[in-house]
Design a protein around this motif. Structure first.
Motif, PDB file in Angstrom:
ATOM      1  N   ALA A  27       0.818  -1.216   0.000  1.00 59.35           N
ATOM      2  CA  ALA A  27       0.000   0.000   0.000  1.00 59.35           C
ATOM      3  C   ALA A  27       0.851   1.263   0.000  1.00 59.35           C
ATOM      4  CB  ALA A  27      -0.944  -0.003   1.193  1.00 59.35           C
ATOM      5  N   VAL A  28       1.999   1.238   0.672  1.00 58.72           N
ATOM      6  CA  VAL A  28       2.799   2.460   0.808  1.00 58.72           C
ATOM      7  C   VAL A  28       3.999   2.532  -0.120  1.00 58.72           C
ATOM      8  CG1 VAL A  28       2.060   2.760   3.196  1.00 58.72           C
ATOM      9  CG2 VAL A  28       4.203   1.572   2.722  1.00 58.72           C
ATOM     10  N   LEU A  29       4.464   1.363  -0.608  1.00 57.13           N
ATOM     11  CA  LEU A  29       5.612   1.357  -1.518  1.00 57.13           C
ATOM     12  C   LEU A  29       5.521   0.086  -2.364  1.00 57.13           C
ATOM     13  CD1 LEU A  29       8.015   3.207  -2.108  1.00 57.13           C
ATOM     14  CD2 LEU A  29       9.371   1.898  -0.481  1.00 57.13           C
ATOM     15  N   SER A  30       4.705   0.151  -3.397  1.00 61.55           N
ATOM     16  CA  SER A  30       4.319  -1.050  -4.137  1.00 61.55           C
ATOM     17  C   SER A  30       5.487  -1.770  -4.801  1.00 61.55           C
ATOM     18  CB  SER A  30       3.274  -0.688  -5.203  1.00 61.55           C
ATOM     19  OG  SER A  30       3.795   0.268  -6.124  1.00 61.55           O
ATOM     20  N   GLN A  31       6.550  -1.041  -5.145  1.00 69.69           N
ATOM     21  CA  GLN A  31       7.671  -1.683  -5.835  1.00 69.69           C
ATOM     22  C   GLN A  31       8.635  -2.405  -4.897  1.00 69.69           C
ATOM     23  OE1 GLN A  31       7.040   1.584  -5.467  1.00 69.69           O
ATOM     24  NE2 GLN A  31       8.787   2.867  -6.062  1.00 69.69           N
ATOM     25  N   ALA A  32       8.412  -2.300  -3.584  1.00 66.88           N
ATOM     26  CA  ALA A  32       9.297  -2.943  -2.608  1.00 66.88           C
ATOM     27  C   ALA A  32       8.895  -4.388  -2.364  1.00 66.88           C
ATOM     28  CB  ALA A  32       9.279  -2.170  -1.296  1.00 66.88           C
ATOM     29  N   GLU A  33       9.896  -5.253  -2.193  1.00 68.13           N
ATOM     30  CA  GLU A  33       9.651  -6.660  -1.859  1.00 68.13           C
ATOM     31  C   GLU A  33       9.740  -6.911  -0.368  1.00 68.13           C
ATOM     32  OE1 GLU A  33      12.572  -8.781  -4.115  1.00 68.13           O
ATOM     33  OE2 GLU A  33      11.272  -8.958  -5.878  1.00 68.13           O
TER      34      GLU A  33
END
Length: 202
Positions: free
Chosen positions: A46-52
């Motif tokens: 929700a806050v940083l979609s590209q992070a794993e």
């Protein structure tokens, strides 16, 4: 007697093997458990979609900023996620706020609040939180009661001005912390905002 001895020895062996296997399994899952304890995947998306995933970083807590994580995708740092607390109409509100490496707010998520149902509680709805997505962090965000005409403006929820301003205050606190402590920039003293003096709204 011999049968009891054999049974006891067998149970001892089984217990020892089980203990070894349990310890091995614990070591395998320990890192995953610690990783998952930081925040769940839904919050991160929700806050940083590209992070794993996220990684701990050392920092000094402030009155507003409670937790800070480095967000990564493989070996690439894609931004940072901050847990921030702000004062709402009915008490503290906890947020997760993402800031991407392109110096924009990547997303926000309300973790907990006690705002008025149907009014201030709307700060947790995507309809409102999405208003912060892709906002540049070059300057503090401001609350407006009309359709924004500047990049740093965010339209308040009708009838929930204080809750809206509490959200903007939290995002601004995250932005300032990010600039000062992660990017190493000098930031002007925090200006008093309407959110600091507001006495009406929910």
């Amino acid at each position: 007697m011999k049968e009891n001895f054999k049974l006891g020895r067998t149970l001892l062996i089984i217990t020892a093997i089980a203990g070894v296997l349990l310890g091995f399994a614990n070591n395998l899952t320990k890192d995953a458990i610690l990783e998952n304890a930081k925040m769940n995947k839904e919050d991160l998306k929700a806050v940083l979609s590209q992070a794993e995933s996220v990684q701990d970083i050392e920092f000094t807590k402030t009155e507003a900023v409670k937790e800070v994580y480095k967000a990564v995708n493989g070996n690439e740092v894609v931004g940072h996620v901050l847990k921030v607390t702000s004062k709402g109409f009915h008490g503290p509100v906890d947020f997760l706020i993402g800031i991407s490496t392109d110096n924009k707010v990547s997303g926000i998520r309300v973790l907990s609040h006690a705002e008025t149902p149907g009014l201030g509680s709307k700060i947790a709805e995507v309809k409102f939180t999405s208003r912060f997505t892709a906002k540049p962090i070059a300057e503090d965000l401001e609350v407006v009661k009309v359709t924004p005409n500047k990049d740093n403006e965010v339209e308040a929820i009708s009838g929930a001005t204080t809750s809206s301003k509490a959200t903007v205050t939290a995002v601004n606190d995250a932005i300032r912390f990010y600039k000062e402590n992660i990017k190493g920039e000098e930031v002007e003293s925090k200006k008093e905002t309407d959110a600091d003096t507001a006495a009406t709204g929910s």
